[in-house]
Design an enzyme around this catalytic site. Structure first.
Site, PDB file in Angstrom:
ATOM      1  N   GLY A  49     -32.014 -42.085  31.624  1.00  0.00           N
ATOM      2  CA  GLY A  49     -30.624 -42.500  31.824  1.00  0.00           C
ATOM      3  C   GLY A  49     -30.421 -43.998  31.952  1.00  0.00           C
ATOM      4  N   ASP A 104     -29.019 -45.558  35.739  1.00  0.00           N
ATOM      5  CA  ASP A 104     -27.630 -45.270  35.410  1.00  0.00           C
ATOM      6  C   ASP A 104     -26.836 -44.904  36.656  1.00  0.00           C
ATOM      7  OD1 ASP A 104     -29.048 -42.924  35.727  1.00  0.00           O
ATOM      8  OD2 ASP A 104     -28.361 -41.966  33.889  1.00  0.00           O
ATOM      9  N   ASP A 107     -27.132 -41.106  42.982  1.00  0.00           N
ATOM     10  CA  ASP A 107     -26.408 -39.942  43.508  1.00  0.00           C
ATOM     11  C   ASP A 107     -26.951 -39.677  44.901  1.00  0.00           C
ATOM     12  OD1 ASP A 107     -25.267 -37.453  44.045  1.00  0.00           O
ATOM     13  OD2 ASP A 107     -25.446 -36.706  42.022  1.00  0.00           O
ATOM     14  N   ARG A 170     -25.202 -38.714  26.517  1.00  0.00           N
ATOM     15  CA  ARG A 170     -25.678 -40.046  26.935  1.00  0.00           C
ATOM     16  C   ARG A 170     -25.046 -41.142  26.093  1.00  0.00           C
ATOM     17  NH1 ARG A 170     -30.131 -39.315  30.328  1.00  0.00           N
ATOM     18  NH2 ARG A 170     -31.486 -37.560  29.865  1.00  0.00           N
TER      19      ARG A 170
HETATM   20  O1  LIG Z   1     -29.872 -40.224  43.077  1.00  0.00           O
HETATM   21  P1  LIG Z   1     -30.467 -38.948  42.557  1.00  0.00           P
HETATM   22  O2  LIG Z   1     -29.773 -37.733  43.112  1.00  0.00           O
HETATM   23  O3  LIG Z   1     -31.943 -38.883  42.698  1.00  0.00           O
HETATM   24  O4  LIG Z   1     -30.098 -38.868  41.006  1.00  0.00           O
HETATM   25  C1  LIG Z   1     -30.116 -39.980  40.162  1.00  0.00           C
HETATM   26  C2  LIG Z   1     -31.063 -39.769  39.014  1.00  0.00           C
HETATM   27  O5  LIG Z   1     -30.694 -38.605  38.267  1.00  0.00           O
HETATM   28  C3  LIG Z   1     -30.684 -38.913  36.899  1.00  0.00           C
HETATM   29  O6  LIG Z   1     -31.947 -38.764  36.347  1.00  0.00           O
HETATM   30  P2  LIG Z   1     -32.499 -37.378  35.773  1.00  0.00           P
HETATM   31  O7  LIG Z   1     -33.478 -36.814  36.733  1.00  0.00           O
HETATM   32  O8  LIG Z   1     -31.370 -36.509  35.344  1.00  0.00           O
HETATM   33  O9  LIG Z   1     -33.288 -37.867  34.501  1.00  0.00           O
HETATM   34  P3  LIG Z   1     -32.734 -38.647  33.225  1.00  0.00           P
HETATM   35  O10 LIG Z   1     -32.773 -40.104  33.573  1.00  0.00           O
HETATM   36  O11 LIG Z   1     -33.693 -38.280  32.164  1.00  0.00           O
HETATM   37  O12 LIG Z   1     -31.325 -38.190  32.953  1.00  0.00           O
HETATM   38  C4  LIG Z   1     -30.298 -40.375  36.855  1.00  0.00           C
HETATM   39  O13 LIG Z   1     -30.735 -40.974  35.653  1.00  0.00           O
HETATM   40  C5  LIG Z   1     -30.981 -40.947  38.066  1.00  0.00           C
HETATM   41  O14 LIG Z   1     -32.277 -41.415  37.756  1.00  0.00           O
HETATM   42  N1  LIG Z   2     -25.870 -37.435  34.235  1.00  0.00           N
HETATM   43  C1  LIG Z   2     -25.907 -37.373  35.557  1.00  0.00           C
HETATM   44  N2  LIG Z   2     -27.078 -37.447  36.175  1.00  0.00           N
HETATM   45  C2  LIG Z   2     -27.050 -37.372  37.510  1.00  0.00           C
HETATM   46  N3  LIG Z   2     -28.063 -37.415  38.370  1.00  0.00           N
HETATM   47  C3  LIG Z   2     -27.546 -37.296  39.587  1.00  0.00           C
HETATM   48  N4  LIG Z   2     -26.224 -37.150  39.546  1.00  0.00           N
HETATM   49  C4  LIG Z   2     -25.887 -37.209  38.251  1.00  0.00           C
HETATM   50  C5  LIG Z   2     -24.635 -37.123  37.561  1.00  0.00           C
HETATM   51  O1  LIG Z   2     -23.532 -36.990  38.121  1.00  0.00           O
HETATM   52  N5  LIG Z   2     -24.729 -37.217  36.214  1.00  0.00           N
END
Ligand SMILES: O=P(O)(O)OC[C@H]1O[C@H](OP(=O)(O)OP(=O)(O)O)[C@H](O)[C@@H]1O
Ligand SMILES: Nc1nc2[nH]cnc2c(=O)[nH]1
Length: 197
Positions: A49, A104, A107, A170
């Site tokens: 992300g 990105d 959360d 994305r």
């Molecule tokens: O604050 P948190 O609750 O830990 O969530 C945030 C993470 O979640 C998503 O990654 P994901 O695990 O979906 O992988 P991605 O980057 O491949 O989308 C995003 O890119 C952050 O790295």
């Molecule tokens: N794409 C996406 N990834 C997340 N990872 C944690 N929260 C989020 C969200 O709201 N969107």
């Protein structure tokens, strides 16, 4: 919308447009330049992300720096997170370096907390964090905040600007919140009731 063909993205609501994202990135770049300009920092995008936010931020940073990436994930194409799984660590040595981790979204914060911990343990001189989006709620891991934040979103599942919804979206310009019925159904593991759309 072009992604209305994708059931999970149908009915999504625009939260921040590309203009707002660009303004936010400009401001973040100014703040980062003030703190890290002249320190030859190592900028680490968090895959997947963080790829688009990092790619848009880097050309705005007009000073010497190096770039690498880390790949850690805890959502694995779902709408709620689990254990952090590591796929790749940076190959650039990080001992004694000033790091900027770019992701990105912040959360619940488990992902960034895990990455910060790993890099501090590996001997980084400093670890700063930049996120394009901070989600507003009171479930942050140990009250974690990012050092540089682009935009805030309410407590809804969002996609676009690097963020996915079950692997899609994305590449969307702008940040969208998915239809609340789809998010609710994912939470209760039911089929969403979206027949009238
Ligand atoms: O604050 P948190 O609750 O830990 O969530 C945030 C993470 O979640 C998503 O990654 P994901 O695990 O979906 O992988 P991605 O980057 O491949 O989308 C995003 O890119 C952050 O790295
Ligand atoms: N794409 C996406 N990834 C997340 N990872 C944690 N929260 C989020 C969200 O709201 N969107």
């Amino acid at each position: 919308m072009p992604w209305d063909d994708a059931p999970d993205l149908r009915g999504a609501e625009l939260i921040h447009d590309q203009w707002a994202i660009d303004q936010a990135l400009d401001r973040m770049a100014r703040e980062i330049t003030q703190d890290l300009g002249g320190r030859n920092p190592l900028i680490l995008g968090v895959m997947i992300g963080g790829m688009i936010p990092a790619g848009r931020l880097l050309p705005r940073l007009d000073f010497p720096l190096e770039v690498d990436y880390v790949h850690a994930t805890r959502y694995r194409n779902e709408l709620s997170g689990e254990e952090l799984v590591w796929h790749a660590l940076p190959t650039t040595p990080i001992e004694g370096r000033d790091l900027l981790v770019v992701d990105d979204i912040l959360d619940e914060g488990n992902t960034l907390a895990g990455i910060i911990d790993a890099f501090r343990s590996a001997g980084a001189r400093s670890v700063r964090t930049a996120v394009l989006v901070d989600k507003r709620h009171d479930r942050k891991y140990q009250g974690l905040c990012a050092d540089y934040v682009g935009l805030e979103v309410e407590d809804r599942y969002v996609f676009g600007a690097g963020m996915d919804c079950r692997g899609l979206g994305r590449n969307a310009d702008g940040i969208y919140a998915i239809d609340q019925r789809i998010e609710q159904a994912a939470k209760t593991q039911q089929e969403p009731d979206t027949e009238e759309r």
